[in-house]
Design a protein around this motif. Structure first.
Motif, PDB file in Angstrom:
ATOM      1  N   ILE A 186       0.841  -1.206   0.000  1.00  0.00           N
ATOM      2  CA  ILE A 186       0.000   0.000   0.000  1.00  0.00           C
ATOM      3  C   ILE A 186       0.877   1.256   0.000  1.00  0.00           C
ATOM      4  O   ILE A 186       0.714   2.152  -0.815  1.00  0.00           O
ATOM      5  CB  ILE A 186      -0.908   0.041   1.254  1.00  0.00           C
ATOM      6  N   LYS A 237       3.166   2.534  -3.022  1.00  0.00           N
ATOM      7  CA  LYS A 237       2.571   2.974  -4.288  1.00  0.00           C
ATOM      8  C   LYS A 237       2.822   4.459  -4.428  1.00  0.00           C
ATOM      9  O   LYS A 237       2.732   5.208  -3.449  1.00  0.00           O
ATOM     10  CB  LYS A 237       1.049   2.719  -4.290  1.00  0.00           C
ATOM     11  N   TRP A 289       2.576   8.207  -4.646  1.00  0.00           N
ATOM     12  CA  TRP A 289       1.633   9.237  -4.166  1.00  0.00           C
ATOM     13  C   TRP A 289       0.925   8.892  -2.866  1.00  0.00           C
ATOM     14  O   TRP A 289       0.453   9.785  -2.159  1.00  0.00           O
ATOM     15  CB  TRP A 289       0.585   9.612  -5.223  1.00  0.00           C
ATOM     16  N   THR A 290       0.813   7.601  -2.551  1.00  0.00           N
ATOM     17  CA  THR A 290       0.074   7.208  -1.349  1.00  0.00           C
ATOM     18  C   THR A 290       0.561   7.961  -0.115  1.00  0.00           C
ATOM     19  O   THR A 290      -0.240   8.575   0.601  1.00  0.00           O
ATOM     20  CB  THR A 290       0.220   5.690  -1.123  1.00  0.00           C
ATOM     21  N   ARG A 322      -6.070   7.003  -6.458  1.00  0.00           N
ATOM     22  CA  ARG A 322      -5.458   6.723  -5.152  1.00  0.00           C
ATOM     23  C   ARG A 322      -6.448   6.882  -4.002  1.00  0.00           C
ATOM     24  O   ARG A 322      -6.456   6.089  -3.059  1.00  0.00           O
ATOM     25  CB  ARG A 322      -4.284   7.663  -4.912  1.00  0.00           C
ATOM     26  N   ASP A 333      -8.487   3.834  -3.830  1.00  0.00           N
ATOM     27  CA  ASP A 333      -7.715   2.734  -3.227  1.00  0.00           C
ATOM     28  C   ASP A 333      -7.658   2.887  -1.707  1.00  0.00           C
ATOM     29  O   ASP A 333      -7.887   1.930  -0.964  1.00  0.00           O
ATOM     30  CB  ASP A 333      -6.259   2.739  -3.729  1.00  0.00           C
ATOM     31  N   LEU A 334      -7.333   4.103  -1.257  1.00  0.00           N
ATOM     32  CA  LEU A 334      -7.144   4.338   0.172  1.00  0.00           C
ATOM     33  C   LEU A 334      -8.464   4.217   0.926  1.00  0.00           C
ATOM     34  O   LEU A 334      -8.491   3.786   2.087  1.00  0.00           O
ATOM     35  CB  LEU A 334      -6.512   5.721   0.398  1.00  0.00           C
ATOM     36  N   SER A 349       8.973   5.649  -2.017  1.00  0.00           N
ATOM     37  CA  SER A 349       7.714   5.119  -2.532  1.00  0.00           C
ATOM     38  C   SER A 349       7.896   4.422  -3.872  1.00  0.00           C
ATOM     39  O   SER A 349       6.923   4.116  -4.551  1.00  0.00           O
ATOM     40  CB  SER A 349       6.660   6.224  -2.614  1.00  0.00           C
TER      41      SER A 349
END
Lengths: 110, 110
Positions: free
Chosen positions: A19, A22, A24-25, A56, A59-60, B21
């Motif tokens: 997680i 990735k 930008w996460t 994103r 996803d989050l 990242s």
DNA sequence: TTAGTTAATTACATTTCGTAAGTTAGTATA
DNA sequence: TATACTAACTTACGAAATGTAATTAACTAA
């Protein structure tokens, strides 16, 4: 020859890295540490495009790290915030912050 | 309309996130926390391919995070280890470890 | 009617990734 | 001598992720 993947890696840790590594996460979560905010606020705070920010955030949200709150005003307002799970990432991000101040060099000019 | 990138993001922090990242970077550093080791040891400990491991180790060497030591034995032995800069990432990785144990669920079976 | 807003989505070219095969240099086996 | 094996890579190539730009929907404001 085939590679038999017998990694002794802890699955929870591996999932966490999946997680968090990735693109930008981390920056999105970091940005949300300063409080709930709208899509366009995150977009202008970070050098990320709308297309990826949208992806994103979805996803989050799926991972239970970010909450999406709709305010049915006119025009509609949508705010993104961190859940408890998301807020629990603050110590990790502060460690990266500390590390970057101590160890990362930025080359200026050209 | 063009997006003027006036992010107030700290450049050192942004650079740190850029490095950390990238896919596999964190896991490689984590693996090296258990001590200096050879290419094939890292390769079999992680579900990464030789192609990407080679690429990442080169990147991390460039960033001064990983050291590449050649022992001119027969056959030649090459060991990778963390520099001070790399070792300084341990607290951050321990935070991810803690977070993953508390917050990450793994779905078993199918 | 035209323009502007937010929160997306779509189209498409570029970049990165994963898989597999090949390379180099040496050792060991038949 | 020929074949197989090892470590540490490198190359080739299709698949997936990413960046850029344009478009959409639903509404407001001029």
């Amino acid at each position: 020859m085939m590679k038999l993947n017998q990694s002794l890696l802890c699955p929870k840790f591996e999932k966490a890295m999946q997680i968090l590594s990735k693109r930008w996460t981390g920056l999105i979560i970091y940005q949300l540490l300063s409080g709930p905010q709208r899509f366009c606020a995150i977009e202008s705070a970070l050098p990320i495009s709308g297309r990826l920010l949208s992806e994103r955030l979805k996803d989050l949200e799926q991972e239970g790290i970010v909450n999406r709150q709709i305010y049915p005003e006119v025009p509609v307002r949508i705010e993104y915030s961190l859940t408890k799970k998301g807020l629990a990432l603050e110590p990790m991000l502060r460690e990266i912050e500390k590390w970057s101040q101590t160890w990362v060099q930025i080359e200026e000019g050209l």
